[in-house]
Design an enzyme around this catalytic site. Structure first.
Site, PDB file in Angstrom:
ATOM      1  CG  HIS A   1     -10.044   4.007   3.332  1.00 21.43           C
ATOM      2  ND1 HIS A   1      -8.882   4.747   3.465  1.00 21.43           N
ATOM      3  CD2 HIS A   1     -10.848   4.407   4.350  1.00 21.43           C
ATOM      4  CE1 HIS A   1      -8.994   5.552   4.516  1.00 21.43           C
ATOM      5  NE2 HIS A   1     -10.190   5.363   5.058  1.00 21.43           N
TER       6      HIS A   1
ATOM      7  CG  HIS B   1      -5.094   1.922   5.832  1.00 13.54           C
ATOM      8  ND1 HIS B   1      -6.442   1.775   6.083  1.00 13.54           N
ATOM      9  CD2 HIS B   1      -5.008   2.696   4.719  1.00 13.54           C
ATOM     10  CE1 HIS B   1      -7.136   2.422   5.179  1.00 13.54           C
ATOM     11  NE2 HIS B   1      -6.285   2.984   4.336  1.00 13.54           N
TER      12      HIS B   1
ATOM     13  CG  HIS C   1      -1.869   1.168   1.264  1.00  9.15           C
ATOM     14  ND1 HIS C   1      -3.198   0.989   1.560  1.00  9.15           N
ATOM     15  CD2 HIS C   1      -1.721   2.497   1.039  1.00  9.15           C
ATOM     16  CE1 HIS C   1      -3.825   2.157   1.521  1.00  9.15           C
ATOM     17  NE2 HIS C   1      -2.934   3.092   1.203  1.00  9.15           N
TER      18      HIS C   1
ATOM     19  CE  LYS D   1      -7.939   1.841  -0.900  1.00 14.04           C
ATOM     20  NZ  LYS D   1      -6.687   2.508  -0.540  1.00 14.04           N
TER      21      LYS D   1
ATOM     22  CG  HIS E   1      -0.791   7.118  -0.937  1.00 11.32           C
ATOM     23  ND1 HIS E   1      -1.988   7.323  -1.594  1.00 11.32           N
ATOM     24  CD2 HIS E   1      -1.082   6.442   0.199  1.00 11.32           C
ATOM     25  CE1 HIS E   1      -2.967   6.796  -0.879  1.00 11.32           C
ATOM     26  NE2 HIS E   1      -2.450   6.257   0.212  1.00 11.32           N
TER      27      HIS E   1
ATOM     28  CG  ASP F   1      -1.811   4.735   4.058  1.00 16.96           C
ATOM     29  OD1 ASP F   1      -1.829   5.185   2.898  1.00 16.96           O
ATOM     30  OD2 ASP F   1      -2.614   5.084   4.941  1.00 16.96           O
TER      31      ASP F   1
END
Length: 350
Positions: free
Chosen positions: A141, A179, A18, A104, A20, A252
């Site tokens: 999420h 997460h 995960h 996602k 970004h 994350d």
């Protein structure tokens, strides 16, 4: 047996399930922080505009590869951003063509750049059924967005109100609860016999809500899902160090420039790519389970996703405290690196 007196550990090159990377100048600056230690990563699609189609995912992957530092050996595993207008045929094509590894799910309004996410889960059921058929995982999420629900309860409510019904309707769908932050989520994953796993972040193994709020608000510890009580943090540590194949690393790591973090309504996200492996080694060492870091960071994720474990390795060595930069400079401004609040004695040496 608990690990005692271990000062060196060699493990398969880790993966981040995960991550970004953003785009443009931010991508250029933060990508080397991941490629230094990680061989693969699941790349989040919540750009502006989001990465919704196979063609958009292909183009984003090309931008990532073009930003690769010299000599970098890194494979970005792309995801599609699920919307209520997502075309099941395009999802099938993306998976079968090797363009996208997963899809996602953001509940609309749950986190950064999630406005295009899902409000009515029945509208995306055709996509989920195709994914179940082709074995394509859904990365979730897991928070409800109802303003009437306390922010510290939104993960637990999501499990009861959204995830349990969804899994009954599409039982063959592989799901990653991303997460996770609560004992509730840990227990739910442990009680599931198939098709469910969870990622745990570096920072949620270290901070609790006191770190965010006690003695003044700490913007660089603010993330979504927000850190919870310490009892939940302890549950996450126990899950991570257990070796249970259903739990694996998803940092994350979420960079924002400091001016966007340090304002009246600051962005959610903690940037951990730079020092994650040192932080994790400290956590596992403190639990006398340093040998289980290999399962958590290098083996459990590939097993769930049906991918091979890396044939490359990294070695972590324990010694004098290691220093990391407090910030990463980008062309748009500085990004603060996560500060765990204690010395890091483990470093990646090769």
């Amino acid at each position: 047996m608990p690990d005692r007196h271990v000062t060196s550990l060699t493990i398969p090159r880790p993966d981040d399930w995960h991550l970004h990377l953003r785009d443009g100048a931010m991508l250029q600056a933060v990508l080397p922080e991941t490629t230094r230690h990680f061989g693969r990563a699941i790349i989040m699609p919540n750009l502006v505009p989001p990465v919704v189609t196979a063609e958009q995912a292909k183009a984003y992957r090309e931008r990532i590869m073009n930003a690769m530092p010299p000599g970098g050996q890194f494979e970005p595993l792309m995801t599609l951003y699920l919307t209520e207008a997502t075309d099941p045929a395009d999802v099938r094509h993306a998976h079968e063509a090797g363009i996208a590894t997963a899809v996602k799910l953001y509940p609309a309004g749950a986190t950064t750049n999630s406005a295009s996410g899902v409000r009515d889960f029945e509208k995306v059921r055709p996509v989920l059924e195709v994914m179940a058929e082709i074995g394509m995982p859904l990365c979730v999420h897991g928070e409800v967005t109802d303003s009437a629900i306390d922010i510290f309860d939104r993960e637990a409510v999501f499990i009861d109100k959204v995830l349990k019904p969804l899994r009954k309707k599409v039982p063959d769908l592989k799901i990653v609860m991303e997460h996770v932050t609560t004992q509730d989520a840990v227990d739910y994953v442990r009680d599931s016999v198939k098709n469910l796993a969870a990622t745990i972040t570096t920072h949620h193994l270290i901070i609790n809500r006191n770190h965010v709020l006690a003695g003044g608000i700490k913007p660089h510890f603010y993330c979504l899902p927000v850190a919870k009580r310490d009892t939940h943090r302890v549950a996450l540590v126990q899950a991570a160090v257990s070796g249970d194949k259903r739990f694996f690393l998803g940092t994350d790591s979420a960079p924002h420039i400091d001016p966007l973090k340090l304002q009246a309504c600051g962005c959610a996200g903690i940037f951990t790519a730079t020092n994650t492996m040192s932080c994790l080694a400290e956590v596992f060492d403190a639990a006398a389970r340093i040998s289980k870091l290999e399962d958590f960071a290098s083996r459990n994720g590939p097993k769930f996703y049906g991918l091979p474990v890396s044939e490359q390795t990294i070695t972590l060595t324990k010694g004098d405290p290691v220093s990391y930069p407090t910030q990463i400079e980008t062309a748009d401004g500085p990004v603060t690196v996560f500060d765990p609040g204690f010395d890091l004695h483990w470093r990646v040496t090769c």
